[in-house]
Design a protein around this motif. Structure first.
Motif, PDB file in Angstrom:
ATOM      1  N   LYS A 158       0.812  -1.216   0.000  1.00 11.24           N
ATOM      2  CA  LYS A 158       0.000   0.000   0.000  1.00 11.24           C
ATOM      3  C   LYS A 158       0.847   1.269   0.000  1.00 11.24           C
ATOM      4  O   LYS A 158       0.360   2.338  -0.382  1.00 11.24           O
ATOM      5  N   ASN A 159       2.101   1.155   0.384  1.00  9.42           N
ATOM      6  CA  ASN A 159       3.003   2.314   0.377  1.00  9.42           C
ATOM      7  C   ASN A 159       3.877   2.376  -0.870  1.00  9.42           C
ATOM      8  O   ASN A 159       4.766   3.223  -0.965  1.00  9.42           O
ATOM      9  N   THR A 160       3.626   1.466  -1.810  1.00  6.86           N
ATOM     10  CA  THR A 160       4.351   1.450  -3.076  1.00  6.86           C
ATOM     11  C   THR A 160       3.387   1.880  -4.170  1.00  6.86           C
ATOM     12  O   THR A 160       2.374   1.209  -4.398  1.00  6.86           O
ATOM     13  N   LEU A 161       3.673   2.993  -4.832  1.00  2.00           N
ATOM     14  CA  LEU A 161       2.734   3.595  -5.771  1.00  2.00           C
ATOM     15  C   LEU A 161       2.228   2.613  -6.823  1.00  2.00           C
ATOM     16  O   LEU A 161       1.030   2.513  -7.071  1.00  2.00           O
ATOM     17  N   GLU A 162       3.137   1.858  -7.423  1.00 10.22           N
ATOM     18  CA  GLU A 162       2.738   0.979  -8.528  1.00 10.22           C
ATOM     19  C   GLU A 162       1.898  -0.211  -8.065  1.00 10.22           C
ATOM     20  O   GLU A 162       1.196  -0.827  -8.867  1.00 10.22           O
ATOM     21  N   HIS A 163       1.948  -0.529  -6.763  1.00  6.30           N
ATOM     22  CA  HIS A 163       1.199  -1.688  -6.246  1.00  6.30           C
ATOM     23  C   HIS A 163       0.026  -1.286  -5.377  1.00  6.30           C
ATOM     24  O   HIS A 163      -0.777  -2.143  -4.990  1.00  6.30           O
ATOM     25  N   SER A 164      -0.096  -0.006  -5.059  1.00  2.22           N
ATOM     26  CA  SER A 164      -1.054   0.430  -4.043  1.00  2.22           C
ATOM     27  C   SER A 164      -2.516   0.201  -4.426  1.00  2.22           C
ATOM     28  O   SER A 164      -3.371   0.073  -3.547  1.00  2.22           O
ATOM     29  N   ILE A 165      -2.808   0.153  -5.726  1.00  2.00           N
ATOM     30  CA  ILE A 165      -4.214  -0.003  -6.130  1.00  2.00           C
ATOM     31  C   ILE A 165      -4.607  -1.459  -6.364  1.00  2.00           C
ATOM     32  O   ILE A 165      -5.760  -1.743  -6.674  1.00  2.00           O
ATOM     33  N   ILE A 166      -3.648  -2.390  -6.219  1.00  2.81           N
ATOM     34  CA  ILE A 166      -3.985  -3.807  -6.395  1.00  2.81           C
ATOM     35  C   ILE A 166      -4.830  -4.253  -5.205  1.00  2.81           C
ATOM     36  O   ILE A 166      -4.404  -4.142  -4.053  1.00  2.81           O
ATOM     37  N   PRO A 167      -6.052  -4.768  -5.431  1.00  3.20           N
ATOM     38  CA  PRO A 167      -6.878  -5.223  -4.313  1.00  3.20           C
ATOM     39  C   PRO A 167      -6.273  -6.435  -3.611  1.00  3.20           C
ATOM     40  O   PRO A 167      -5.775  -7.356  -4.265  1.00  3.20           O
ATOM     41  N   ILE A 168      -6.307  -6.394  -2.291  1.00  2.00           N
ATOM     42  CA  ILE A 168      -5.757  -7.482  -1.469  1.00  2.00           C
ATOM     43  C   ILE A 168      -6.896  -8.136  -0.709  1.00  2.00           C
ATOM     44  O   ILE A 168      -7.728  -7.463  -0.099  1.00  2.00           O
ATOM     45  N   ILE A 169      -6.925  -9.483  -0.726  1.00  2.00           N
ATOM     46  CA  ILE A 169      -7.824 -10.246   0.133  1.00  2.00           C
ATOM     47  C   ILE A 169      -6.965 -11.084   1.064  1.00  2.00           C
ATOM     48  O   ILE A 169      -6.113 -11.864   0.600  1.00  2.00           O
TER      49      ILE A 169
END
Length: 359
Positions: free
Chosen positions: A71-82
């Motif tokens: 969530k603190n990495t711009l390129e990965h922050s929008i990937i939904p996590i379950i």
């Protein structure tokens, strides 16, 4: 994008759990597995998944810690996590959701339920992505439209300024030159940190362009006075002096036609105060010292300098050197003494601008 094209990364340190998840998802999604958070980040360097299924209890880096990094990495922050975890207490679930996860599923889970929750969240993520793209497109169109409006406004202002110059034919190029003089003065004043607090409040995009209208009131002065090939009588000079207030009134009428009045606010200051003098002997209001707005004190130097170096029906142009001496002689009487000091630092640039009209 069809479900089969959507990529999901599943992370669990238990190979049996990973195999079960792969078997459930592989008929509908492109599934990648990792036995640790570290291996997940290695995968993320190669692929961009639509979702991450993340175990909580793992050695080295647990699921919560991995989620914080994501969530603190711009390129990965929008990937939904379950989170998919055997920790089935409300405190653990709340911690996972507070970290930005879209869901928290307890082990053991029913395969149809897992598939339905993934489908629901992927659909929601896709709609959010489409909304982001739509917003970005709207923003681009708005910026483009604003740019077009600004260009149109500047074109209209330039035409108005040109009309003033066409009437006052002997001073052709005066408006554009004074704009360049003004820019040089402001740049040097900023560099020297003079009047820094006031300058910091200026919107330069509006201020510099608005200077084009400083003489707009001359459009209402008759040709017999404006183009007179000789010295004006006292009565004629009094009429000529009215161009400052006429300019302010004209700009005020334009100002009423727009919601954003920053441009016209600056333009009124230039039109109404560029003939004021430091000692109070100027017009139209006889303002003195720092009661004269800084914009007007700057334009006074630019305007007088250009008048000195330009040909007039009643005089030949003065040399830049003579014009510089006259400006310096007006230090503390006609002009702000500190601004005259700034002028002296850019006098060479002024001379170069003035020579362009002779070439």
């Amino acid at each position: 994008m069809t479900p089969a094209n959507k990529k999901i990364i599943a992370i669990d340190d238990n190979i049996t759990n990973l195999t079960a998840i792969r078997n459930i998802l592989k008929s509908q999604y492109e599934v990648y597995t990792a036995t640790s958070a570290g291996k997940m980040f290695e995968l993320l360097a190669k692929i961009k998944p639509e979702m991450i299924l993340l175990d909580v209890e793992m050695p080295e880096l647990n699921g919560y810690e991995a989620a914080r990094i994501l969530k603190n990495t711009l390129e990965h922050s929008i990937i939904p996590i379950i989170f998919v975890s055997s920790k089935n207490d409300p405190v653990s679930e709340m911690e996972g959701l507070e970290l930005g996860a879209v869901d928290y599923i307890y082990k053991p889970y029913a395969a149809p339920l897992l598939l339905k929750r993934i489908e629901m969240h992927l659909s929601h993520a896709e709609m959010k992505n489409e909304l982001r793209q739509l917003n970005a497109s709207i923003q681009r169109k708005l910026v483009s439209k604003m740019s077009q409006v600004l260009e149109l406004k500047n074109a209209v202002i330039s035409i108005v300024a040109d009309m003033v110059e066409f009437r006052d034919g002997a001073t052709g190029g005066h408006v554009s030159r004074t704009e360049r003089y003004l820019q040089n003065l402001i740049n040097k004043m900023t560099e020297e940190e003079l009047y820094a607090e006031e300058v910091s409040t200026w919107d330069m995009d509006f201020l510099i362009t608005s200077a084009l209208l400083h003489d707009v009131g001359k459009i209402a002065i008759s040709d017999t006075i404006l183009l007179k090939p000789g010295k004006l009588t006292d009565d004629e000079y009094e009429i000529m002096k009215t161009h400052s207030q006429i300019g302010v009134d004209a700009i005020s009428r334009m100002e009423k036609k727009t919601e954003d009045n920053r441009f016209f606010a600056y333009a009124k200051i230039f039109a109404g105060t560029h003939h004021e003098k430091w000692d109070g002997s100027g017009y139209p209001r006889g303002l003195q010292g720092k009661d004269i707005p800084l914009e007007g004190r700057l334009m006074a130097i630019a305007d007088v300098y250009d008048a000195l170096v330009s040909p007039r029906p009643y005089k030949e142009p003065f040399s830049p050197e003579k014009a510089e001496r006259i400006i310096e002689e007006g230090r503390g009487t006609f002009f702000d003494p500190q601004l005259v000091d700034i002028f002296k630092l850019v006098s060479r640039e002024f001379a170069e601008i003035s020579r362009l009209q002779a070439d």
